[in-house]
Design a protein around this motif. Structure first.
Motif, short mmCIF file in Angstrom:
data_model
loop_
_atom_site.label_atom_id
_atom_site.label_comp_id
_atom_site.label_asym_id
_atom_site.label_seq_id
_atom_site.Cartn_x
_atom_site.Cartn_y
_atom_site.Cartn_z
N GLY A 8 -1.83 -16.36 -14.13
CA GLY A 8 -2.65 -17.17 -15.03
C GLY A 8 -2.09 -18.56 -15.23
O GLY A 8 -1.05 -18.91 -14.68
N PRO A 9 -2.78 -19.36 -16.05
CA PRO A 9 -2.36 -20.75 -16.22
C PRO A 9 -1.00 -20.86 -16.92
O PRO A 9 -0.60 -19.98 -17.66
CB PRO A 9 -3.47 -21.36 -17.08
N SER A 10 -0.34 -21.96 -16.69
CA SER A 10 0.95 -22.23 -17.30
C SER A 10 0.82 -23.44 -18.21
O SER A 10 0.39 -24.50 -17.79
CB SER A 10 1.98 -22.51 -16.21
N PHE A 11 1.19 -23.25 -19.47
CA PHE A 11 1.07 -24.34 -20.44
C PHE A 11 2.43 -24.90 -20.83
O PHE A 11 2.51 -25.76 -21.69
CB PHE A 11 0.32 -23.87 -21.67
N LYS A 12 3.48 -24.40 -20.23
CA LYS A 12 4.82 -24.93 -20.42
C LYS A 12 5.58 -24.78 -19.11
O LYS A 12 5.13 -24.12 -18.19
CB LYS A 12 5.54 -24.19 -21.55
N TRP A 13 6.74 -25.43 -19.03
CA TRP A 13 7.52 -25.39 -17.80
C TRP A 13 8.12 -23.99 -17.64
O TRP A 13 8.79 -23.49 -18.52
CB TRP A 13 8.62 -26.44 -17.85
N GLU A 14 7.85 -23.37 -16.51
CA GLU A 14 8.30 -22.02 -16.21
C GLU A 14 8.99 -22.01 -14.86
O GLU A 14 8.92 -23.01 -14.13
CB GLU A 14 7.11 -21.06 -16.17
N PRO A 15 9.62 -20.88 -14.48
CA PRO A 15 10.26 -20.82 -13.16
C PRO A 15 9.29 -21.12 -12.01
O PRO A 15 9.66 -21.75 -11.02
CB PRO A 15 10.78 -19.39 -13.08
N ARG A 16 8.04 -20.68 -12.14
CA ARG A 16 7.10 -20.95 -11.05
C ARG A 16 6.82 -22.44 -10.91
O ARG A 16 6.53 -22.91 -9.81
CB ARG A 16 5.82 -20.15 -11.22
N CYS A 17 6.91 -23.19 -12.00
CA CYS A 17 6.75 -24.65 -11.91
C CYS A 17 7.91 -25.26 -11.12
O CYS A 17 7.71 -26.17 -10.32
CB CYS A 17 6.70 -25.27 -13.31
N THR A 18 9.10 -24.73 -11.34
CA THR A 18 10.28 -25.20 -10.61
C THR A 18 10.16 -24.88 -9.13
O THR A 18 10.44 -25.73 -8.27
CB THR A 18 11.55 -24.56 -11.19
N VAL A 19 9.71 -23.67 -8.81
CA VAL A 19 9.56 -23.27 -7.41
C VAL A 19 8.50 -24.15 -6.73
O VAL A 19 8.68 -24.60 -5.60
CB VAL A 19 9.20 -21.77 -7.30
N LEU A 20 7.40 -24.41 -7.41
CA LEU A 20 6.35 -25.27 -6.87
C LEU A 20 6.89 -26.68 -6.63
O LEU A 20 6.64 -27.28 -5.58
CB LEU A 20 5.16 -25.32 -7.82
N THR A 21 7.65 -27.21 -7.56
CA THR A 21 8.23 -28.54 -7.43
C THR A 21 9.20 -28.61 -6.25
O THR A 21 9.19 -29.58 -5.48
CB THR A 21 8.94 -28.95 -8.73
N ILE A 22 10.01 -27.57 -6.09
CA ILE A 22 10.94 -27.53 -4.95
C ILE A 22 10.17 -27.52 -3.63
O ILE A 22 10.51 -28.24 -2.69
CB ILE A 22 11.88 -26.32 -5.06
N GLY A 23 9.11 -26.71 -3.56
CA GLY A 23 8.30 -26.64 -2.34
C GLY A 23 7.65 -27.97 -2.00
O GLY A 23 7.69 -28.43 -0.86
#
Length: 144
Positions: free
Chosen positions: A106-121
């Motif tokens: 589902g949607p992310s409304f705060k910085w989460e580990p998946r946001c970090t993984v997406l940013t690294i990719g």
């Protein structure tokens, strides 16, 4: 195996995966079950992200094939070729994986580990493309 062959194989695998994923999941029976069994807001979110993930697969597949074709016309730079391939491969894999992760969580409304993984990719893909552009613009540099 050379980076050129690996770019080509990975690109073709991504394109094939995107097509199979589209017809087998997004448009197929599993996708229809997802639509029937979830609330409309979550279903819309998941379907859009699965569509986006399919697009990532196809676009990154064509990108890998384009890089394989481009490298053939540049002077050899063995270490740089491997670095670029690894960056694009890891970045593409992380980008596609986070597409599935976002669709299922589902949607992310705060910085989460998946946001970090997406940013690294995304960063790996941009750095890999930047290195390829640098190599294309200065063909005399060689890291063999």
């Amino acid at each position: 195996m050379t980076p050129v062959k690996l770019h080509t194989i990975y690109g073709l695998l991504l394109i094939l995966s995107g097509i199979v994923f589209d017809f087998g999941f997004v448009q197929g029976k599993i996708g229809m079950e997802l639509i029937r069994s979830n609330p409309p807001a979550l279903t819309s979110w998941a379907k859009e992200l699965y569509e986006l993930t399919k697009f990532y697969m196809m676009a990154l597949g064509f990108l890998n094939i384009a890089l394989a074709l481009l490298v053939r016309y540049l002077p050899p730079a063995r270490n740089l070729d491997w670095t670029i391939f690894c960056l694009i491969f890891v970045g593409s894999t992380l980008l596609i994986a986070t597409g599935f992760w976002y669709a299922s969580a589902g949607p992310s409304f705060k910085w989460e580990p998946r946001c970090t993984v997406l940013t690294i990719g995304l960063t790996a893909i941009v750095v890999g493309l930047g290195m390829e552009i640098y190599r294309f613009l200065s063909p005399k540099s060689s890291n063999s």
